[in-house]
Design a protein around this motif. Structure first.
Motif, PDB file in Angstrom:
ATOM      1  N   GLY A  32       0.843  -1.120  -0.161  1.00  0.00           N
ATOM      2  CA  GLY A  32       0.140  -0.108   0.075  1.00  0.00           C
ATOM      3  C   GLY A  32       0.902   1.067  -0.086  1.00  0.00           C
ATOM      4  O   GLY A  32       2.111   1.189  -0.011  1.00  0.00           O
ATOM      5  N   VAL A  33       0.127   2.241  -0.156  1.00  0.00           N
ATOM      6  CA  VAL A  33       0.656   3.701   0.086  1.00  0.00           C
ATOM      7  C   VAL A  33       0.652   4.275   1.397  1.00  0.00           C
ATOM      8  O   VAL A  33      -0.516   4.368   1.848  1.00  0.00           O
ATOM      9  N   PHE A  34       1.480   4.787   2.074  1.00  0.00           N
ATOM     10  CA  PHE A  34       1.506   5.406   3.355  1.00  0.00           C
ATOM     11  C   PHE A  34       2.256   6.821   3.293  1.00  0.00           C
ATOM     12  O   PHE A  34       3.520   6.544   3.347  1.00  0.00           O
ATOM     13  N   GLY A  35       1.611   7.897   3.394  1.00  0.00           N
ATOM     14  CA  GLY A  35       2.431   9.221   3.088  1.00  0.00           C
ATOM     15  C   GLY A  35       2.918   9.083   1.865  1.00  0.00           C
ATOM     16  O   GLY A  35       2.434   8.971   0.722  1.00  0.00           O
ATOM     17  N   VAL A  36       4.522   9.468   1.938  1.00  0.00           N
ATOM     18  CA  VAL A  36       5.032   9.554   0.687  1.00  0.00           C
ATOM     19  C   VAL A  36       5.845   8.203   0.213  1.00  0.00           C
ATOM     20  O   VAL A  36       6.482   8.024  -0.868  1.00  0.00           O
ATOM     21  N   GLU A  37       5.768   7.088   1.087  1.00  0.00           N
ATOM     22  CA  GLU A  37       6.129   5.860   0.703  1.00  0.00           C
ATOM     23  C   GLU A  37       5.106   5.037   0.040  1.00  0.00           C
ATOM     24  O   GLU A  37       4.121   4.865   0.206  1.00  0.00           O
ATOM     25  N   THR A  38       5.737   4.449  -0.990  1.00  0.00           N
ATOM     26  CA  THR A  38       4.825   3.427  -1.864  1.00  0.00           C
ATOM     27  C   THR A  38       5.205   2.061  -1.743  1.00  0.00           C
ATOM     28  O   THR A  38       6.295   1.690  -1.383  1.00  0.00           O
ATOM     29  N   ASP A  39       4.367   1.284  -2.214  1.00  0.00           N
ATOM     30  CA  ASP A  39       4.511  -0.207  -2.006  1.00  0.00           C
ATOM     31  C   ASP A  39       5.351  -0.868  -0.694  1.00  0.00           C
ATOM     32  O   ASP A  39       6.135  -1.552  -0.769  1.00  0.00           O
ATOM     33  N   ILE A  40       4.593  -0.291   0.400  1.00  0.00           N
ATOM     34  CA  ILE A  40       4.974  -0.760   1.615  1.00  0.00           C
ATOM     35  C   ILE A  40       4.148  -2.055   2.161  1.00  0.00           C
ATOM     36  O   ILE A  40       3.113  -2.068   2.085  1.00  0.00           O
ATOM     37  N   PRO A  41       4.985  -3.048   2.806  1.00  0.00           N
ATOM     38  CA  PRO A  41       3.901  -4.028   3.216  1.00  0.00           C
ATOM     39  C   PRO A  41       3.519  -3.713   4.738  1.00  0.00           C
ATOM     40  O   PRO A  41       4.253  -3.272   5.634  1.00  0.00           O
ATOM     41  N   PRO A  42       2.194  -3.591   5.077  1.00  0.00           N
ATOM     42  CA  PRO A  42       1.804  -3.210   6.156  1.00  0.00           C
ATOM     43  C   PRO A  42       1.989  -3.950   7.385  1.00  0.00           C
ATOM     44  O   PRO A  42       2.211  -3.398   8.473  1.00  0.00           O
ATOM     45  N   GLN A  43       2.175  -5.319   7.470  1.00  0.00           N
ATOM     46  CA  GLN A  43       2.748  -6.057   8.181  1.00  0.00           C
ATOM     47  C   GLN A  43       4.010  -5.732   8.868  1.00  0.00           C
ATOM     48  O   GLN A  43       4.139  -6.134   9.911  1.00  0.00           O
ATOM     49  N   ALA A  44       4.717  -5.105   8.318  1.00  0.00           N
ATOM     50  CA  ALA A  44       6.007  -4.690   8.645  1.00  0.00           C
ATOM     51  C   ALA A  44       6.070  -3.301   9.406  1.00  0.00           C
ATOM     52  O   ALA A  44       6.954  -3.241  10.327  1.00  0.00           O
ATOM     53  N   TYR A  45       4.945  -2.465   9.278  1.00  0.00           N
ATOM     54  CA  TYR A  45       4.923  -1.350  10.191  1.00  0.00           C
ATOM     55  C   TYR A  45       3.654  -1.077  10.852  1.00  0.00           C
ATOM     56  O   TYR A  45       3.715  -0.092  11.770  1.00  0.00           O
ATOM     57  N   PHE A  46       2.685  -1.888  10.895  1.00  0.00           N
ATOM     58  CA  PHE A  46       1.274  -1.733  11.316  1.00  0.00           C
ATOM     59  C   PHE A  46       1.182  -2.199  12.558  1.00  0.00           C
ATOM     60  O   PHE A  46       1.713  -3.353  12.868  1.00  0.00           O
ATOM     61  N   SER A  47       0.467  -1.811  13.697  1.00  0.00           N
ATOM     62  CA  SER A  47       0.167  -2.684  14.729  1.00  0.00           C
ATOM     63  C   SER A  47      -0.827  -3.567  14.566  1.00  0.00           C
ATOM     64  O   SER A  47      -1.332  -3.946  13.655  1.00  0.00           O
TER      65      SER A  47
END
Length: 312
Positions: A32-47
């Motif tokens: 997904g896209v989060f802020g200015v970052e693209t193609d991030i895997p949510p499971q690596a950053y989300f609670s």
């Protein structure tokens, strides 16, 4: 993304992509896209709670896309990691999606979810509850039906079922729920406590006569015209006069409680019922909590309004 945004407004996860890996059978990658970052895997950053809700939203979106007529959706204990505000938004999101399916069957051990419906904190007119209680090999599972707090209290007020202690206790607990909700909405002054568990007297004292006079309910008809206006001040004043019933009869052993008349207990509970009926939407059974205007809260159906939005 649209479903996720309803639960986590303004948290900027967008353009969710589901990718298959040809090297691994049954694989699925989420980006997904989060802020200015693209193609991030949510499971690596989300609670954990964000991942739980994201997973449910993806599943619901896919189910809706491929659902056929008569599709039944089953959700088994899907959400226990979110806080109260996110749970409220999840319930609203799920309620909005139910029209796409024949039925939505939900099982959960998470009691706060059930209590929101029981205490009229969210719309429950379309909900049918079955509570699974004790299980034993001799008789199987004991089931029980669910009743909202106001209806339950009305049942206990029937002459053939009237029980002093139960009536006083249930009326007091529902009243505390309502007053605690009002205290949060209107920044009511209550004694500072580490536990933040406030008693009936403290909540009633915080909602002073100066504040009570501003509280009113408007009921709208099907054409959107005001059909009824209910001032809450006289109801709250009457409850205040009998609030001692809850402590003396419904909570603690006391000699003075034994001497209380059934008439006093009944009048206290009947006034609590009057308050509950007044502030709940006759259409959905929920207490108005949506901010659709600068002057009032409204129920999910829009046919019940609670004034004011902010206490003067």
């Amino acid at each position: 993304s649209a479903l996720y945004e309803k639960i986590h407004p303004g948290e900027s996860l967008s353009k969710i992509k589901l990718l298959l890996d040809p090297k691994y059978k049954g694989s699925l990658h989420i980006k997904g896209v989060f802020g200015v970052e693209t193609d991030i895997p949510p499971q690596a950053y989300f609670s954990e709670s964000h991942l739980d809700t994201l997973g449910i939203c993806i599943w619901l979106a896919l189910t809706k896309k491929y659902a056929k007529k008569g599709t039944i959706v089953i959700l088994d204990d899907v959400l226990t990691s979110v806080d109260g505000s996110h749970l409220d938004r999840f319930i609203d999101m799920l309620d909005g999606e139910t029209s796409h399916f024949a039925h939505v069957l939900l099982t959960t051990h998470y009691r706060p979810w059930r209590e929101r419906y029981r205490m009229h904190q969210t719309q429950g007119a379309k909900i049918h509850f079955i509570e699974l209680k004790e299980w034993h090999s001799d008789w199987g599972i004991i089931t029980d039906s669910y009743k909202p707090a106001i209806q339950e209290l009305q049942d206990w007020l029937q002459p053939q079922k009237f029980d002093r202690q139960i009536v006083a206790s249930k009326a007091g607990i529902f009243l505390e729920s309502v007053l605690d909700d009002f205290a949060l909405r209107y920044s009511v002054h209550v004694p500072r406590k580490a536990s933040q568990d406030y008693m009936l007297g403290e909540l009633l004292d915080g909602l002073s006569k100066k504040k009570r006079k501003h509280l009113k309910i408007e009921r709208l008809d099907d054409d959107g015209d005001i059909a009824e206006t209910i001032q809450l001040e006289p109801i709250l004043d009457a409850i205040d006069a009998f609030a001692w019933v809850r402590n003396k009869v419904g909570c603690h052993f006391s000699v003075s409680g034994q001497e209380a008349f059934d008439k006093d207990i009944r009048e206290f509970a009947e006034k609590v019922v009057e308050l509950g009926v007044a502030i709940t939407c006759p259409n959905g059974g929920d207490i108005p909590r949506y901010k659709k205007s600068g002057s009032y809260y409204e129920s999910k159906s829009g046919q019940c309004r609670l004034y004011p939005l902010e206490m003067p």
